[in-house]
Design a protein around this motif. Structure first.
Motif, PDB file in Angstrom:
ATOM      1  N   PHE A  42      -8.279 -71.718  26.941  1.00 17.62           N
ATOM      2  CA  PHE A  42      -7.109 -71.773  27.798  1.00 17.62           C
ATOM      3  C   PHE A  42      -5.916 -72.109  26.909  1.00 17.62           C
ATOM      4  O   PHE A  42      -6.068 -72.612  25.804  1.00 17.62           O
ATOM      5  CB  PHE A  42      -7.264 -72.872  28.860  1.00 17.62           C
ATOM      6  N   GLY A  43      -4.707 -71.890  27.413  1.00 21.17           N
ATOM      7  CA  GLY A  43      -3.512 -72.204  26.646  1.00 21.17           C
ATOM      8  C   GLY A  43      -3.337 -73.686  26.385  1.00 21.17           C
ATOM      9  O   GLY A  43      -2.694 -74.097  25.430  1.00 21.17           O
ATOM     10  N   SER A  44      -3.935 -74.531  27.241  1.00 20.28           N
ATOM     11  CA  SER A  44      -3.897 -75.976  27.045  1.00 20.28           C
ATOM     12  C   SER A  44      -5.253 -76.553  27.411  1.00 20.28           C
ATOM     13  O   SER A  44      -6.088 -75.880  27.998  1.00 20.28           O
ATOM     14  CB  SER A  44      -2.780 -76.609  27.882  1.00 20.28           C
ATOM     15  N   THR A  45      -5.475 -77.799  27.062  1.00 16.09           N
ATOM     16  CA  THR A  45      -6.764 -78.447  27.281  1.00 16.09           C
ATOM     17  C   THR A  45      -6.804 -79.110  28.654  1.00 16.09           C
ATOM     18  O   THR A  45      -5.922 -79.917  28.966  1.00 16.09           O
ATOM     19  CB  THR A  45      -7.015 -79.507  26.194  1.00 16.09           C
ATOM     20  N   PRO A  46      -7.801 -78.799  29.480  1.00 13.07           N
ATOM     21  CA  PRO A  46      -7.884 -79.399  30.813  1.00 13.07           C
ATOM     22  C   PRO A  46      -8.033 -80.923  30.811  1.00 13.07           C
ATOM     23  O   PRO A  46      -7.451 -81.593  31.654  1.00 13.07           O
ATOM     24  CB  PRO A  46      -9.117 -78.734  31.427  1.00 13.07           C
ATOM     25  N   GLY A  47      -8.810 -81.494  29.887  1.00 16.56           N
ATOM     26  CA  GLY A  47      -9.036 -82.942  29.889  1.00 16.56           C
ATOM     27  C   GLY A  47      -9.909 -83.339  31.069  1.00 16.56           C
ATOM     28  O   GLY A  47     -10.985 -82.811  31.243  1.00 16.56           O
TER      29      GLY A  47
ATOM     30  N   GLY B 261     -10.961 -76.993  25.854  1.00 16.44           N
ATOM     31  CA  GLY B 261     -10.343 -75.828  26.475  1.00 16.44           C
ATOM     32  C   GLY B 261     -11.102 -74.542  26.229  1.00 16.44           C
ATOM     33  O   GLY B 261     -10.681 -73.469  26.657  1.00 16.44           O
ATOM     34  N   GLN B 262     -12.252 -74.630  25.535  1.00 20.01           N
ATOM     35  CA  GLN B 262     -13.086 -73.446  25.303  1.00 20.01           C
ATOM     36  C   GLN B 262     -13.626 -72.958  26.643  1.00 20.01           C
ATOM     37  O   GLN B 262     -14.121 -73.747  27.437  1.00 20.01           O
ATOM     38  CB  GLN B 262     -14.235 -73.792  24.348  1.00 20.01           C
TER      39      GLN B 262
ATOM     40  N   VAL C 234     -17.060 -73.965  30.777  1.00 19.95           N
ATOM     41  CA  VAL C 234     -15.787 -74.542  30.346  1.00 19.95           C
ATOM     42  C   VAL C 234     -16.056 -75.865  29.645  1.00 19.95           C
ATOM     43  O   VAL C 234     -16.812 -76.702  30.153  1.00 19.95           O
ATOM     44  CB  VAL C 234     -14.832 -74.779  31.534  1.00 19.95           C
ATOM     45  N   ASN C 235     -15.433 -76.054  28.493  1.00 17.39           N
ATOM     46  CA  ASN C 235     -15.450 -77.345  27.818  1.00 17.39           C
ATOM     47  C   ASN C 235     -14.098 -77.990  28.110  1.00 17.39           C
ATOM     48  O   ASN C 235     -13.064 -77.542  27.603  1.00 17.39           O
ATOM     49  CB  ASN C 235     -15.662 -77.179  26.312  1.00 17.39           C
ATOM     50  N   LEU C 236     -14.089 -79.002  28.972  1.00 18.94           N
ATOM     51  CA  LEU C 236     -12.852 -79.653  29.395  1.00 18.94           C
ATOM     52  C   LEU C 236     -12.147 -80.356  28.242  1.00 18.94           C
ATOM     53  O   LEU C 236     -10.928 -80.501  28.248  1.00 18.94           O
ATOM     54  CB  LEU C 236     -13.139 -80.646  30.511  1.00 18.94           C
TER      55      LEU C 236
END
Length: 173
Positions: A130-135, A69-70, A64-66
Motif C-alpha cells: 500500500f502507499g502507506s503502512t496500516p499499523g 503494508g505488504q 496483508v502485513n499491517l
C-alpha cells in the motif's frame, strides 16, 4: 550426551520458531474471496458502494502485513452473475484491492492497491505494498473493487475476503 544435544537442539529451535511465528497478529489473511451477490447501496462497506450487478468467484485469497503494508491478493473466476453479461467480466478489465480498517467508525481508514488486470476469465493477481503502512487495524475487511478506468462503476466493490484469520501460521490453502 553430544548425540542427545545434536537431536534436541534443532527440535528446540524449531519449536521456538513456530511459537514466534504463531503470535504475529500484524498478519491478516482471508482464506477465500467471494463475489458480492447483492446490489443495494444499503450494502455499502465503509462508504464504498457495491457493484450494480451480482458477481461470483471460484475462489481466491488475500494477505496483508499491517506492520509493513505488504499486500497480496488473487481472485479466480470473478465474473458477473446476472444480466446479459452473466459468466463474463463484462466491461471490467481492472480490479484493485482495498483494506478497510475500522469500517463505519470515525477513525476508518482505507488502503488501496494499484489496479491490476482482470483477465477475460476473471483472474487477477497483485503483490506489492500500500502507499502507506496500516499499523493498527481493528476489524480489518478486504474488498476487491472495480478499477478506476470504468466511468460510472469505478471503485465499487464486487468481491470480499472471507474466512479471516490473524497470525502467519494459518492454513494457506
Amino acid at each position: 550426551m553430544k548425540k542427545v544435544l545434536a537431536v534436541l537442539l534443532p527440535l528446540a529451535l524449531c519449536a521456538s520458531g513456530t511459537f514466534a511465528w504463531d503470535n504475529d497478529d500484524s498478519i491478516v489473511r482471508w482464506k477465500t474471496v467471494v463475489g458480492n451477490i447483492t446490489v443495494s447501496n444499503n450494502d455499502a462497506v465503509g462508504g464504498i458502494n457495491p457493484g450494480t450487478t451480482p458477481w461470483s468467484t471460484l475462489g481466491g485469497r488475500a494477505h496483508v502485513n499491517l506492520a509493513t503494508g505488504q499486500v497480496s491478493f488473487e481472485v479466480d473466476g470473478l465474473v458477473l452473475n446476472g444480466g446479459n453479461a452473466t459468466g463474463t467480466t463484462g466491461p471490467v478489465d481492472q480490479v484493485e484491492g482495498s483494506l478497510i480498517c475500522d469500517a463505519g467508525q470515525r477513525d476508518q481508514t482505507i488502503f488501496t492497491t494499484t489496479p491490476v488486470r482482470l483477465t477475460p476469465q476473471g483472474n487477477a493477481v497483485f503483490s506489492g505494498t500500500f502507499g502507506s503502512t496500516p499499523g493498527t487495524c481493528t476489524n480489518p475487511l478486504f474488498l476487491v473493487r472495480i478499477g478506476p478506468d470504468l466511468p460510472g462503476a469505478n471503485q465499487r466493490w464486487i468481491a470480499t475476503g472471507a474466512v479471516r484469520s490473524f497470525g502467519d501460521n494459518t492454513d494457506h490453502n
